[in-house]
Design an enzyme around this catalytic site. Structure first.
Site, mmCIF file in Angstrom:
data_model
loop_
_atom_site.group_PDB
_atom_site.id
_atom_site.type_symbol
_atom_site.label_atom_id
_atom_site.label_comp_id
_atom_site.label_asym_id
_atom_site.label_seq_id
_atom_site.Cartn_x
_atom_site.Cartn_y
_atom_site.Cartn_z
ATOM 1 N N SER A 166 0.844 -1.186 0.000
ATOM 2 C CA SER A 166 0.000 0.000 0.000
ATOM 3 C C SER A 166 0.888 1.248 0.000
ATOM 4 C CB SER A 166 -0.951 -0.038 1.199
ATOM 5 O OG SER A 166 -1.951 0.918 1.079
ATOM 6 N N HIS A 208 -7.904 -5.024 -0.959
ATOM 7 C CA HIS A 208 -6.611 -4.410 -0.639
ATOM 8 C C HIS A 208 -5.869 -5.303 0.361
ATOM 9 C CE1 HIS A 208 -3.856 -1.101 -0.812
ATOM 10 N NE2 HIS A 208 -3.940 -0.855 0.479
#
Length: 708
Positions: free
Chosen positions: A567, A682
């Site tokens: 991320s 994610h």
């Protein structure tokens, strides 16, 4: 992106119109037009053909390596272990837990009593079978938890995600009957936030149609929805703006019957405007924009400050990092002249991390030079806040696992790199703990040690880092070393026990390093703010300084040094890849941001302008161009061969960054591995087998690069 995770890998730590992003990126004559905009068509036929070809090419090497199957089997055994800790969620005296294993691939929600939970073999009762629900609905559901009514907590909204996306479908469920409510509340798929007003009323922010989503793709219109009312007839009660990150509502309760509805405008990722619901409509409260409301206790709103605050009419400035209380009834009378009471004040070394409410007490965790601490705060008869320290051993991280404002019981989780995680049942009334459950050792740590060292960054700042290593290593630069960090969004990286890391890396002779670089929250808000926007190079210098320190100590060498991050940590990896390609021999880039001149129009990118800055500001645009990994790739530079991982269903950061970065490497004839799985959002995968395969592929890559 936001996150509360202590692991550098894949934090579950996050659209301006495409035309704006493309034109803005091309306006500088020194930059070339973007050749790979076509890869931004996430599910397009051409894009997916490219993805499938790259996946196949990389799998032929990594998954064909004979070690991959062994590592995958080992990782899955750890992830599916029946002895792993069943994380508790206290709901009015009962324990709820979501569990995945070989028989429950998508998982089950189950419950038991407190007494049963504390036994070696709890008597679990299945409440929701997500595999059965997925089969019934012909949908690849990933559970996203419950949002329950207080008091009583029996009516809940079950959040379901298709493949792990942030967008969710919500359905009403009755915990008492164990069934979905016939004719109950159902909210179709959307990025949405919901709070209960009472058993027949919800406050909902969601996609209400054109003109109701922010540039970040989140809702900014809150409506009141009554049971039995068509959703399109819900009444608007609060509105932010399209330029905000989002807007939503929350409901605060305490055990003494105090209650408040708050509306929040996320002006940017870190600043928010809060309004109190009153008979005359929402009234803005003059709390600092960089602050976080933690809950309601004894009629007091608990607030954590992320900036210095001098309240209106006060001569005193409260330092950032403080935890304070505001009397709810006083706020109802005057939303401007607020009179906070100090609960916790940070020191030069100790900073607040988490705050949670029990029936009569406030539970607070802190980091003291990255050492976990915990306290119980109580408001005494004189209305003063007193505290008791909870006894936590040194060199362990501590997190609040769950609290229940119908009792003073709570669970803490303690963990360390070499100390298996433990759940401790606490009594806030006495500030005492007793063991509840401990994870059996998942790898052999008998010859391993942990040490905390520090490096000196480019500007002289001391940057602490942890090293997990064999106690008898040779300082000759030969040790395979994996180094990770996050470096953003005020997320603190602290020691955590990982059976996968232990079995697939440490036990096989690898060293693991975790760097506490700026951008995180280990040393309070100022540690984070030191790396915001155009100051972000400090974060990247911090990380490089730790890598150099490892080499200077001859703990490892560039040939044996690899780095990993996801991320925002994936952006960190991309920057280190382009700025210091000579320092690393392996770079694992997970669910990353990489196109920093285009990030604002990709997925939820516009919501992170508060962290990174914007291309609409000339100075910030110039800086973003200077660090953007996608834009800084150079055909004449020798790079290490990276492993780039993402998921198609990531609707937070999105797979676009990873795709375009890989495509440009391909154009420049630079070697790389690429892995894009469909599900997972994610994260590393939607189920344990997917997660095991993802980790096995990454450790196969690291073995080839650093150990062979």
């Amino acid at each position: 992106m936001q996150p509360r995770s202590r692991n550098t890998a894949l934090l579950t730590a996050f659209a301006i119109a495409t035309t704006l992003g493309v034109h803005a990126r091309a306006q500088n004559s020194t930059e070339q037009p973007d050749k790979y905009v076509w890869l931004e068509d996430v599910s397009g036929e051409k894009s997916m053909a490219w993805v499938n070809a790259e996946n196949e090419r990389s799998a032929k090497v990594l998954q064909a390596d004979p070690r991959f199957a062994v590592l995958s089997e080992t990782a899955l055994k750890v992830l599916e272990s029946p002895t792993r800790l069943p994380t508790p969620n206290l709901v009015v005296g009962e324990i709820y837990n979501t569990w995945q294993d070989a028989q429950h691939v998508r998982g089950i929600l189950r419950k038991t009593s407190m007494a049963s939970y504390l036994t070696a073999q709890p008597d679990w009762h299945t409440v929701i079978d997500y595999d059965a629900l997925a089969a019934k609905d012909n949908e690849k559901w990933v559970q996203k938890g419950l949002r329950c009514l207080y008091p009583g907590n029996s009516l809940c909204l079950v959040a379901l995600s298709a493949g792990g996306e942030d967008a969710e479908t919500l359905r009403e469920f009755d915990l008492k009957t164990g069934n979905f409510v016939e004719g109950g509340f159902v909210l179709p798929k959307s990025k949405q936030e919901v709070t209960w007003v009472d058993k027949d009323t919800l406050l909902v922010s969601r996609d209400w149609g054109p003109g109701t989503l922010t540039q970040s793709g989140y809702p900014f219109v809150v409506k009141l929805w009554k049971r039995g009312q068509p959703l399109d007839q819900a009444k608007e009660v609060y509105r932010g703006t399209e330029a905000d990150v989002s807007a939503d509502a929350s409901s605060l309760h305490d055990s003494k019957g105090h209650h408040a509805i708050l509306f929040t405008r996320g002006v940017n990722f870190f600043e928010r405007e809060v309004a109190l619901d009153t008979p005359d409509g929402p009234k803005k409260i003059s709390t600092p924009t960089k602050s976080e409301i933690n809950g309601l206790l004894d009629g007091q709103i608990i607030l954590t400050l992320n900036e210095d605050w001098k309240p209106e009419g006060s001569s005193t400035t409260l330092p950032q990092g403080s935890v304070v209380s505001l009397d709810l009834e006083a706020v109802r009378k005057d939303q401007v002249h607020l009179k906070p009471t100090i609960i916790f004040t940070p020191t030069t070394e100790e900073f607040a991390q988490e705050a949670s409410i029990t029936k009569d007490h406030l539970l607070l965790t802190t980091l003291d030079h990255v050492q976990g601490r915990a306290y119980v705060y109580t408001r005494d008869a004189k209305k003063d806040w007193t505290r008791k320290k909870i006894d936590i051993p040194d060199n362990l991280s501590v997190e609040i696992a769950t609290t229940d404002n119908s009792s003073n019981q709570f669970f803490l989780e303690t963990t360390g790199f070499l100390t298996p995680s433990s759940l401790l049942l606490g009594d806030a009334a006495t500030a005492t703990l007793k063991p509840a459950k401990t994870l059996p050792a998942q790898f052999d740590a008998s010859n391993l040690i942990v040490e905390q060292l520090q490096a000196t960054s480019k500007d002289g700042t001391k940057v602490p880092y942890f090293v997990v290593r064999h106690k008898d290593i040779k300082y000759d630069g030969s040790n395979p070393t994996l180094m990770g960090a996050y470096g953003g969004f005020q997320v603190s990286e602290t020691p955590v026990y990982s059976g996968v890391l232990g079995k697939l890396w440490l036990e096989r002779g690898g060293i693991y390093v975790m760097a506490n670089i700026r951008g995180g929250g280990e040393f309070g808000p100022a540690w984070h703010e030191a790396g915001l926007k155009t100051h972000r190079q400090r974060i990247y210098d911090d990380f490089a300084s730790v890598g150099q320190d490892l080499v200077t100590r001859k703990m490892t060498s560039p040939r044996r040094l690899g780095i990993v991050g996801g991320s925002n940590g994936g952006l960190l990896m991309g920057v280190e890849f382009t700025q210091h390609p000579e320092m690393w021999n392996a770079v694992v880039i997970q669910v990353p941001l990489l196109d920093m001149l285009g990030y604002e129009h990709i997925a939820a990118g516009a919501s992170w302008v508060g962290e990174y800055g914007t291309i609409t500001n000339p100075d910030e645009r110039k800086f973003l161009a200077s660090i953007s990994p996608y834009n800084q790739l150079n055909p004449d530079t020798n790079y290490p061969e990276p492993l780039i991982f993402t998921t198609t269903k990531d609707d937070r950061v999105g797979p676009v960054h990873a795709r375009k970065f890989a495509a440009k490497l391909e154009e420049f004839h630079k070697p790389f591995y690429y892995d894009e799985i469909i599900e997972g959002g994610h994260a590393a995968g939607a189920n344990l087998k997917e997660q095991a395969n993802t980790r096995a592929e990454q450790y196969t890559y690291l073995t080839r690069k650093l150990m062979d």
